[in-house]
Design a protein around this motif. Structure first.
Motif, PDB file in Angstrom:
ATOM      1  N   VAL A   1      -7.764 -66.727 -32.680  1.00 21.89           N
ATOM      2  CA  VAL A   1      -7.577 -66.449 -31.253  1.00 21.89           C
ATOM      3  C   VAL A   1      -6.385 -67.232 -30.702  1.00 21.89           C
ATOM      4  N   ALA A   2      -6.227 -68.473 -31.153  1.00 21.34           N
ATOM      5  CA  ALA A   2      -5.079 -69.281 -30.719  1.00 21.34           C
ATOM      6  C   ALA A   2      -3.783 -68.588 -31.125  1.00 21.34           C
ATOM      7  N   MET A   3      -3.777 -68.042 -32.344  1.00 24.28           N
ATOM      8  CA  MET A   3      -2.595 -67.370 -32.852  1.00 24.28           C
ATOM      9  C   MET A   3      -2.273 -66.143 -32.011  1.00 24.28           C
ATOM     10  N   GLU A   4      -3.278 -65.390 -31.659  1.00 22.02           N
ATOM     11  CA  GLU A   4      -3.066 -64.212 -30.814  1.00 22.02           C
ATOM     12  C   GLU A   4      -2.512 -64.613 -29.450  1.00 22.02           C
ATOM     13  N   MET A   5      -3.028 -65.714 -28.924  1.00 15.94           N
ATOM     14  CA  MET A   5      -2.540 -66.168 -27.617  1.00 15.94           C
ATOM     15  C   MET A   5      -1.060 -66.533 -27.684  1.00 15.94           C
ATOM     16  N   PHE A   6      -0.698 -67.281 -28.703  1.00 17.67           N
ATOM     17  CA  PHE A   6       0.712 -67.649 -28.861  1.00 17.67           C
ATOM     18  C   PHE A   6       1.568 -66.412 -29.071  1.00 17.67           C
ATOM     19  N   ASP A   7       1.068 -65.509 -29.886  1.00 19.53           N
ATOM     20  CA  ASP A   7       1.833 -64.311 -30.226  1.00 19.53           C
ATOM     21  C   ASP A   7       2.176 -63.510 -28.980  1.00 19.53           C
ATOM     22  N   SER A   8       1.188 -63.338 -28.110  1.00 21.05           N
ATOM     23  CA  SER A   8       1.425 -62.465 -26.963  1.00 21.05           C
ATOM     24  C   SER A   8       2.026 -63.190 -25.756  1.00 21.05           C
ATOM     25  N   GLU A   9       1.696 -64.462 -25.601  1.00 23.80           N
ATOM     26  CA  GLU A   9       2.123 -65.147 -24.371  1.00 23.80           C
ATOM     27  C   GLU A   9       3.092 -66.291 -24.623  1.00 23.80           C
ATOM     28  N   GLY A  10       3.131 -66.777 -25.845  1.00 26.32           N
ATOM     29  CA  GLY A  10       4.010 -67.898 -26.138  1.00 26.32           C
ATOM     30  C   GLY A  10       3.423 -69.222 -25.695  1.00 26.32           C
ATOM     31  N   ASP A  11       4.202 -70.242 -25.838  1.00 27.66           N
ATOM     32  CA  ASP A  11       3.782 -71.607 -25.554  1.00 27.66           C
ATOM     33  C   ASP A  11       3.220 -71.750 -24.131  1.00 27.66           C
ATOM     34  N   ALA A  12       3.904 -71.131 -23.177  1.00 29.19           N
ATOM     35  CA  ALA A  12       3.516 -71.279 -21.775  1.00 29.19           C
ATOM     36  C   ALA A  12       2.131 -70.695 -21.506  1.00 29.19           C
ATOM     37  N   GLY A  13       1.727 -69.730 -22.315  1.00 28.22           N
ATOM     38  CA  GLY A  13       0.453 -69.061 -22.098  1.00 28.22           C
ATOM     39  C   GLY A  13      -0.719 -69.691 -22.809  1.00 28.22           C
ATOM     40  N   PHE A  14      -0.428 -70.776 -23.523  1.00 24.56           N
ATOM     41  CA  PHE A  14      -1.495 -71.405 -24.295  1.00 24.56           C
ATOM     42  C   PHE A  14      -1.874 -72.776 -23.760  1.00 24.56           C
ATOM     43  N   SER A  15      -3.174 -73.024 -23.685  1.00 17.92           N
ATOM     44  CA  SER A  15      -3.670 -74.381 -23.491  1.00 17.92           C
ATOM     45  C   SER A  15      -5.058 -74.433 -24.110  1.00 17.92           C
ATOM     46  N   MET A  16      -5.496 -75.622 -24.405  1.00 12.59           N
ATOM     47  CA  MET A  16      -6.830 -75.779 -24.977  1.00 12.59           C
ATOM     48  C   MET A  16      -7.883 -75.184 -24.038  1.00 12.59           C
ATOM     49  N   ARG A  17      -7.654 -75.340 -22.763  1.00  5.03           N
ATOM     50  CA  ARG A  17      -8.615 -74.858 -21.775  1.00  5.03           C
ATOM     51  C   ARG A  17      -8.616 -73.330 -21.696  1.00  5.03           C
ATOM     52  N   LYS A  18      -7.423 -72.738 -21.752  1.00  8.62           N
ATOM     53  CA  LYS A  18      -7.338 -71.279 -21.733  1.00  8.62           C
ATOM     54  C   LYS A  18      -7.953 -70.691 -22.999  1.00  8.62           C
ATOM     55  N   LEU A  19      -7.701 -71.365 -24.114  1.00  6.48           N
ATOM     56  CA  LEU A  19      -8.273 -70.924 -25.384  1.00  6.48           C
ATOM     57  C   LEU A  19      -9.799 -70.937 -25.298  1.00  6.48           C
ATOM     58  N   ALA A  20     -10.336 -72.004 -24.754  1.00  5.58           N
ATOM     59  CA  ALA A  20     -11.788 -72.105 -24.585  1.00  5.58           C
ATOM     60  C   ALA A  20     -12.306 -70.961 -23.709  1.00  5.58           C
ATOM     61  N   GLY A  21     -11.572 -70.689 -22.646  1.00  7.15           N
ATOM     62  CA  GLY A  21     -11.936 -69.591 -21.768  1.00  7.15           C
ATOM     63  C   GLY A  21     -12.002 -68.273 -22.526  1.00  7.15           C
ATOM     64  N   LYS A  22     -10.978 -68.032 -23.343  1.00  8.50           N
ATOM     65  CA  LYS A  22     -10.896 -66.817 -24.152  1.00  8.50           C
ATOM     66  C   LYS A  22     -12.055 -66.728 -25.146  1.00  8.50           C
ATOM     67  N   LEU A  23     -12.493 -67.883 -25.616  1.00  3.34           N
ATOM     68  CA  LEU A  23     -13.594 -67.925 -26.579  1.00  3.34           C
ATOM     69  C   LEU A  23     -14.953 -67.942 -25.871  1.00  3.34           C
ATOM     70  N   GLY A  24     -14.959 -68.043 -24.558  1.00  2.00           N
ATOM     71  CA  GLY A  24     -16.192 -68.090 -23.785  1.00  2.00           C
ATOM     72  C   GLY A  24     -16.994 -69.348 -24.038  1.00  2.00           C
ATOM     73  N   VAL A  25     -16.312 -70.461 -24.083  1.00  5.56           N
ATOM     74  CA  VAL A  25     -16.923 -71.690 -24.548  1.00  5.56           C
ATOM     75  C   VAL A  25     -16.379 -72.876 -23.743  1.00  5.56           C
ATOM     76  N   ASP A  26     -17.078 -73.947 -23.720  1.00  5.08           N
ATOM     77  CA  ASP A  26     -16.589 -75.158 -23.058  1.00  5.08           C
ATOM     78  C   ASP A  26     -15.360 -75.690 -23.791  1.00  5.08           C
ATOM     79  N   PRO A  27     -14.345 -76.155 -23.048  1.00  9.79           N
ATOM     80  CA  PRO A  27     -13.115 -76.651 -23.687  1.00  9.79           C
ATOM     81  C   PRO A  27     -13.385 -77.631 -24.830  1.00  9.79           C
TER      82      PRO A  27
END
Lengths: 211, 211
Positions: free
Chosen positions: A15-41
């Motif tokens: 999922v992290a890879m997909e986030m980077f792929d589509s949005e790049g560095d600016a679109g990624f954070s640990m917190r956003k990743l957690a959100g995408k995974l539906g989980v606590d950061p």
DNA sequence: ACCTGAACACCGTTCAAGT
DNA sequence: ACCTGAACACCGTTCAAGT
């Protein structure tokens, strides 16, 4: 986004890879990743030590996608193909390639690609030190070209770029560039890359003949 | 730190540059800079639009320090000196050089350096397109070498690096690199840089003769 | 014109607690 | 073992207010 019942190291990396792929560095954070995974950061930290370690895994997964081209018998051809395959990987996932470039932690998969380079030059008959230096030169060239290409340096200048350039590059302060403006303004990534590769390969050839 | 009665654009840039120079990217923030200036963080925004604009000014000030070497008459010598001067600038302020590399906004001072490159190759008698491509190849090479050099890639491997490398590079999976391990382990930035430059210059020479 | 201060919408990560 | 939630020490930037 999609809720996952149980987190795994691999799912997180994916999922992290997909986030980077589509949005790049600016679109990624640990917190956003957690959100995408539906989980606590903090759940992520149970599987990956920290941000940097997770990014190493992403880079590793990215590089392992790379196919090493089959050999032709001619080292000049093989080197060109290997460089082009690296450039192709960069272009297929520009954002992850940039991540790889910015990531200064060494990742094991790099050595697989490195081995292919070394093998070609070694088989071609170069002496040890020349092989090592030649590999650095070639991979360096290819990666830095790809970085510039992805940054848009090898696209023909648009009107606003040209206007900006003309503003600082005047005939009296920059006579050479003024004369060359037509060639500076037009660029062809494909031909420009091939040109540099030819120059380097030709320069290396001399090391072989000079024995 | 030192309290300044009245902020100026230049003082802000100066202090920001010192912060980057000594601490690097990690040691800089708009808030820390304000602290160093003895001023509210937002005071800076009265002089510089935002972080990125301020960094452009820092990069610009950095590049303007660069002295262009005098010409010798031999383009091969001049190219080498120009490349070495760029590498010297990188080594004298590694953190700001890295900042310059990471900063993707174009800065006017870049064209001064670019003009010197173009002039040398143009005077040497290369045709227009070859000049433009040659300049890109040479500045590309020099900058990416400097980046790697500053990242510590051209230092001989220490014991822990070597151990890590040996762990992934085994004789059966990486025969070429195993054979070359001695040369991979020892590196000499000075000689390695000269090697690459020689290869490129030699490769370019052929474009001249081939006319 | 120049600076302040509070506030907003973010970060990565630690630590103690829950199941 | 695996996840949560609150908290800490940060960010860059906007906006309204002060001099």
């Amino acid at each position: 986004m999609a809720k996952i019942k149980k987190l795994t190291r691999e799912q997180i990396v994916q999922v992290a890879m997909e986030m980077f792929d589509s949005e790049g560095d600016a679109g990624f954070s640990m917190r956003k990743l957690a959100g995408k995974l539906g989980v606590d950061p903090m759940a992520i930290y149970h599987h990956h030590a920290n941000r940097n370690a997770l990014i190493s895994e992403v880079v590793q997964a990215y590089l392992s996608q790379r196919r090493i081209p089959t050999r032709s018998g001619d080292w000049r051809v093989d080197i060109r193909e290997l460089c082009q395959s690296l450039r192709g990987l960069a272009k297929s996932h520009p954002n992850i390639f940039r991540l790889y470039q910015a990531h200064d932690t060494w990742v094991p998969e790099e050595s697989r690609i490195s081995e292919a380079f070394h093998t070609i030059l070694l088989d071609a008959g170069f002496e040890s030190q020349t092989v090592v230096r030649g590999v650095r030169l070639l991979s360096n060239y290819t990666e830095s070209f790809a970085v510039d290409e992805l940054a848009g340096w090898y696209k023909p200048l648009d009107d606003s770029d040209r206007a900006q350039l003309v503003q600082t590059v005047s005939a009296d302060t920059h006579p050479a560039m003024t004369r060359l403006m037509d060639d500076i303004g037009t660029a062809d990534a494909e031909a420009d890359f091939a040109f540099g590769l030819d120059v380097i390969v030709r320069g290396l050839e001399a090391e072989l003949v000079g024995d």
